[in-house]
Design a protein around this motif. Structure first.
Motif, PDB file in Angstrom:
ATOM      1  N   THR A 113      49.399  84.721  63.503  1.00  0.00           N
ATOM      2  CA  THR A 113      48.419  83.815  64.086  1.00  0.00           C
ATOM      3  C   THR A 113      48.641  82.429  63.500  1.00  0.00           C
ATOM      4  OG1 THR A 113      46.816  85.647  64.217  1.00  0.00           O
ATOM      5  CG2 THR A 113      45.969  83.402  64.480  1.00  0.00           C
ATOM      6  N   PRO A 114      49.291  81.546  64.260  1.00  0.00           N
ATOM      7  CA  PRO A 114      49.573  80.214  63.728  1.00  0.00           C
ATOM      8  C   PRO A 114      48.377  79.292  63.845  1.00  0.00           C
ATOM      9  CG  PRO A 114      50.508  80.433  65.923  1.00  0.00           C
ATOM     10  CD  PRO A 114      49.886  81.774  65.578  1.00  0.00           C
ATOM     11  N   SER A 115      48.302  78.361  62.902  1.00  0.00           N
ATOM     12  CA  SER A 115      47.318  77.293  62.987  1.00  0.00           C
ATOM     13  C   SER A 115      48.046  75.991  62.678  1.00  0.00           C
ATOM     14  CB  SER A 115      46.166  77.523  62.004  1.00  0.00           C
ATOM     15  OG  SER A 115      46.618  77.372  60.673  1.00  0.00           O
ATOM     16  N   GLU A 116      47.292  74.930  62.548  1.00  0.00           N
ATOM     17  CA  GLU A 116      47.926  73.623  62.349  1.00  0.00           C
ATOM     18  C   GLU A 116      48.671  73.552  61.027  1.00  0.00           C
ATOM     19  OE1 GLU A 116      46.724  68.854  62.232  1.00  0.00           O
ATOM     20  OE2 GLU A 116      45.210  70.384  62.682  1.00  0.00           O
ATOM     21  N   ASN A 117      48.145  74.193  59.990  1.00  0.00           N
ATOM     22  CA  ASN A 117      48.723  74.040  58.656  1.00  0.00           C
ATOM     23  C   ASN A 117      49.195  75.330  58.003  1.00  0.00           C
ATOM     24  OD1 ASN A 117      48.275  71.143  58.340  1.00  0.00           O
ATOM     25  ND2 ASN A 117      46.101  71.677  58.384  1.00  0.00           N
ATOM     26  N   TRP A 118      48.951  76.484  58.606  1.00  0.00           N
ATOM     27  CA  TRP A 118      49.412  77.739  58.004  1.00  0.00           C
ATOM     28  C   TRP A 118      49.486  78.814  59.079  1.00  0.00           C
ATOM     29  CZ3 TRP A 118      44.471  75.792  56.953  1.00  0.00           C
ATOM     30  CH2 TRP A 118      43.411  76.544  57.472  1.00  0.00           C
ATOM     31  N   ASP A 119      50.120  79.923  58.731  1.00  0.00           N
ATOM     32  CA  ASP A 119      50.167  81.101  59.594  1.00  0.00           C
ATOM     33  C   ASP A 119      49.495  82.258  58.877  1.00  0.00           C
ATOM     34  OD1 ASP A 119      51.655  79.636  61.365  1.00  0.00           O
ATOM     35  OD2 ASP A 119      53.358  81.028  61.430  1.00  0.00           O
ATOM     36  N   VAL A 120      48.753  83.051  59.627  1.00  0.00           N
ATOM     37  CA  VAL A 120      48.224  84.302  59.101  1.00  0.00           C
ATOM     38  C   VAL A 120      49.092  85.432  59.652  1.00  0.00           C
ATOM     39  CG1 VAL A 120      46.266  85.886  59.027  1.00  0.00           C
ATOM     40  CG2 VAL A 120      45.884  83.405  58.931  1.00  0.00           C
ATOM     41  N   VAL A 121      49.673  86.212  58.754  1.00  0.00           N
ATOM     42  CA  VAL A 121      50.569  87.296  59.144  1.00  0.00           C
ATOM     43  C   VAL A 121      49.924  88.624  58.770  1.00  0.00           C
ATOM     44  CG1 VAL A 121      52.852  88.319  58.845  1.00  0.00           C
ATOM     45  CG2 VAL A 121      52.593  85.834  58.826  1.00  0.00           C
ATOM     46  N   ARG A 122      49.823  89.524  59.753  1.00  0.00           N
ATOM     47  CA  ARG A 122      49.268  90.850  59.527  1.00  0.00           C
ATOM     48  C   ARG A 122      50.417  91.853  59.425  1.00  0.00           C
ATOM     49  NH1 ARG A 122      44.252  93.095  63.013  1.00  0.00           N
ATOM     50  NH2 ARG A 122      43.338  91.328  61.867  1.00  0.00           N
ATOM     51  N   ILE A 123      50.340  92.723  58.388  1.00  0.00           N
ATOM     52  CA  ILE A 123      51.421  93.656  58.087  1.00  0.00           C
ATOM     53  C   ILE A 123      50.835  95.050  57.900  1.00  0.00           C
ATOM     54  CG2 ILE A 123      53.257  94.232  56.420  1.00  0.00           C
ATOM     55  CD1 ILE A 123      53.314  91.185  55.739  1.00  0.00           C
ATOM     56  N   SER A 124      51.494  96.056  58.446  1.00  0.00           N
ATOM     57  CA  SER A 124      51.024  97.430  58.270  1.00  0.00           C
ATOM     58  C   SER A 124      51.177  97.849  56.822  1.00  0.00           C
ATOM     59  CB  SER A 124      51.811  98.386  59.178  1.00  0.00           C
ATOM     60  OG  SER A 124      53.180  98.437  58.798  1.00  0.00           O
ATOM     61  N   LEU A 125      50.291  98.749  56.396  1.00  0.00           N
ATOM     62  CA  LEU A 125      50.226  99.162  54.993  1.00  0.00           C
ATOM     63  C   LEU A 125      50.346 100.683  54.921  1.00  0.00           C
ATOM     64  CD1 LEU A 125      49.753  98.171  52.093  1.00  0.00           C
ATOM     65  CD2 LEU A 125      47.296  98.327  52.522  1.00  0.00           C
ATOM     66  N   SER A 162      49.021 105.531  59.937  1.00  0.00           N
ATOM     67  CA  SER A 162      49.539 104.210  59.574  1.00  0.00           C
ATOM     68  C   SER A 162      48.622 103.101  60.073  1.00  0.00           C
ATOM     69  CB  SER A 162      50.950 104.017  60.157  1.00  0.00           C
ATOM     70  OG  SER A 162      50.921 104.076  61.578  1.00  0.00           O
ATOM     71  N   GLY A 163      47.325 103.354  60.001  1.00  0.00           N
ATOM     72  CA  GLY A 163      46.392 102.389  60.558  1.00  0.00           C
ATOM     73  C   GLY A 163      45.978 101.271  59.632  1.00  0.00           C
ATOM     74  N   ASP A 164      46.233 101.406  58.324  1.00  0.00           N
ATOM     75  CA  ASP A 164      45.849 100.352  57.395  1.00  0.00           C
ATOM     76  C   ASP A 164      46.734  99.124  57.570  1.00  0.00           C
ATOM     77  OD1 ASP A 164      43.784 101.427  55.301  1.00  0.00           O
ATOM     78  OD2 ASP A 164      45.197 103.069  55.601  1.00  0.00           O
ATOM     79  N   TRP A 165      46.126  97.953  57.375  1.00  0.00           N
ATOM     80  CA  TRP A 165      46.888  96.713  57.427  1.00  0.00           C
ATOM     81  C   TRP A 165      46.317  95.732  56.409  1.00  0.00           C
ATOM     82  CZ3 TRP A 165      43.564  92.783  58.326  1.00  0.00           C
ATOM     83  CH2 TRP A 165      42.440  93.016  59.134  1.00  0.00           C
ATOM     84  N   PHE A 166      47.117  94.743  56.068  1.00  0.00           N
ATOM     85  CA  PHE A 166      46.639  93.631  55.249  1.00  0.00           C
ATOM     86  C   PHE A 166      47.158  92.337  55.844  1.00  0.00           C
ATOM     87  CE2 PHE A 166      50.815  94.469  53.561  1.00  0.00           C
ATOM     88  CZ  PHE A 166      51.302  93.243  53.131  1.00  0.00           C
ATOM     89  N   GLU A 167      46.524  91.250  55.461  1.00  0.00           N
ATOM     90  CA  GLU A 167      46.939  89.938  55.949  1.00  0.00           C
ATOM     91  C   GLU A 167      47.256  89.015  54.783  1.00  0.00           C
ATOM     92  OE1 GLU A 167      44.604  89.545  60.224  1.00  0.00           O
ATOM     93  OE2 GLU A 167      43.673  88.714  58.410  1.00  0.00           O
ATOM     94  N   VAL A 168      48.210  88.127  55.006  1.00  0.00           N
ATOM     95  CA  VAL A 168      48.529  87.066  54.061  1.00  0.00           C
ATOM     96  C   VAL A 168      48.543  85.751  54.827  1.00  0.00           C
ATOM     97  CG1 VAL A 168      49.800  88.465  52.395  1.00  0.00           C
ATOM     98  CG2 VAL A 168      51.007  87.527  54.383  1.00  0.00           C
ATOM     99  N   SER A 169      48.108  84.701  54.168  1.00  0.00           N
ATOM    100  CA  SER A 169      48.088  83.365  54.781  1.00  0.00           C
ATOM    101  C   SER A 169      49.208  82.541  54.159  1.00  0.00           C
ATOM    102  CB  SER A 169      46.727  82.697  54.544  1.00  0.00           C
ATOM    103  OG  SER A 169      45.696  83.463  55.141  1.00  0.00           O
ATOM    104  N   LEU A 170      50.107  82.065  54.995  1.00  0.00           N
ATOM    105  CA  LEU A 170      51.322  81.412  54.518  1.00  0.00           C
ATOM    106  C   LEU A 170      51.223  79.896  54.674  1.00  0.00           C
ATOM    107  CD1 LEU A 170      53.957  83.809  56.133  1.00  0.00           C
ATOM    108  CD2 LEU A 170      52.771  84.019  53.928  1.00  0.00           C
ATOM    109  N   ILE A 171      51.382  79.191  53.555  1.00  0.00           N
ATOM    110  CA  ILE A 171      51.361  77.733  53.570  1.00  0.00           C
ATOM    111  C   ILE A 171      52.692  77.206  54.090  1.00  0.00           C
ATOM    112  CG2 ILE A 171      49.714  77.661  51.667  1.00  0.00           C
ATOM    113  CD1 ILE A 171      52.044  76.952  49.805  1.00  0.00           C
TER     114      ILE A 171
END
Length: 207
Positions: A113-125, A162-171
């Motif tokens: 999910t991109p935004s103006e200044n960072w992306d949020v990336v969702r990854i399976s856990l 495999s339903g768990d996920w986490f997100e990281v916000s990338l600068i």
């Protein structure tokens, strides 16, 4: 031991597939500038040993079957971009968190999910390591020390268990200097959880 602060975006320049192993040649001018035979370099978060220096800006590593089975290294091919980090020096600042270079499992990029200044990336856990991951805690993704910005469970998991996920916000810096900047949905990434959580669990089990 590493810190999860990627020093360089390298490239696989040659691959040799063996019966139960692989030999990779990786270009990385910065990480090879002071490297020697036997030194440790993290490649997409996997601690590998320098076998030989090649041409002044590249190095070779041998990857055993165990590593190929447990990480995404086996999917790399000539031209693949990889995150590189030299082993941490004891007299330097710890910019990320304590990273061993021992992959605990692999995840799949589910969305960006991109935004103006960072992306949020969702990854399976994967189920086997989900219990070690907490919101605002540290996790290593392809060798990058990142903060977990979100956790959840999919309403309809793509695969059973495999339903768990986490997100990281990338600068912008992370997007520009690491392979997560161009990782597409479906990309497999290496995951290493915080080793302290695993030690605490083991102590409780033995207590």
């Amino acid at each position: 031991m590493f810190t999860g602060i990627v020093e360089e975006l390298g490239e696989i320049v040659a691959t040799e597939r063996l019966a139960d192993a692989a030999r990779l040649t990786i270009r990385g001018g910065l990480v090879t500038s002071d490297a020697g035979h036997g030194d440790s370099i993290a490649v997409n978060g996997v601690c590998l040993t320098v076998v030989e220096l090649v041409g002044g800006d590249s190095f070779t590593v041998d990857v055993m079957q165990e590593t190929l089975d447990r990480s995404s290294i086996g999917k790399l091919d000539t031209g693949s971009k990889v995150n590189l980090e030299r082993a941490a020096a004891l007299n330097s600042r710890l910019g990320g968190h304590l990273v061993q270079g021992h992959v605990d499992g692999t995840g799949t990029v589910l969305s960006r999910t991109p935004s103006e200044n960072w992306d949020v990336v969702r990854i399976s856990l994967p189920d086997k390591i989900a219990r070690y991951v907490v919101e605002k805690g540290s996790i290593t993704v392809d060798g990058i020390s990142l903060t977990v910005s979100g956790l959840g469970v999919a309403d309809e998991p793509a695969e059973a268990g495999s339903g768990d996920w986490f997100e990281v916000s990338l600068i912008p810096t992370t997007l520009a200097l690491t392979n997560l900047g161009f990782a597409t949905v479906g990309t497999t990434v290496n995951l290493e959880v915080d080793v302290i959580a695993k030690y605490v669990e083991r102590l409780q089990q033995r207590g």
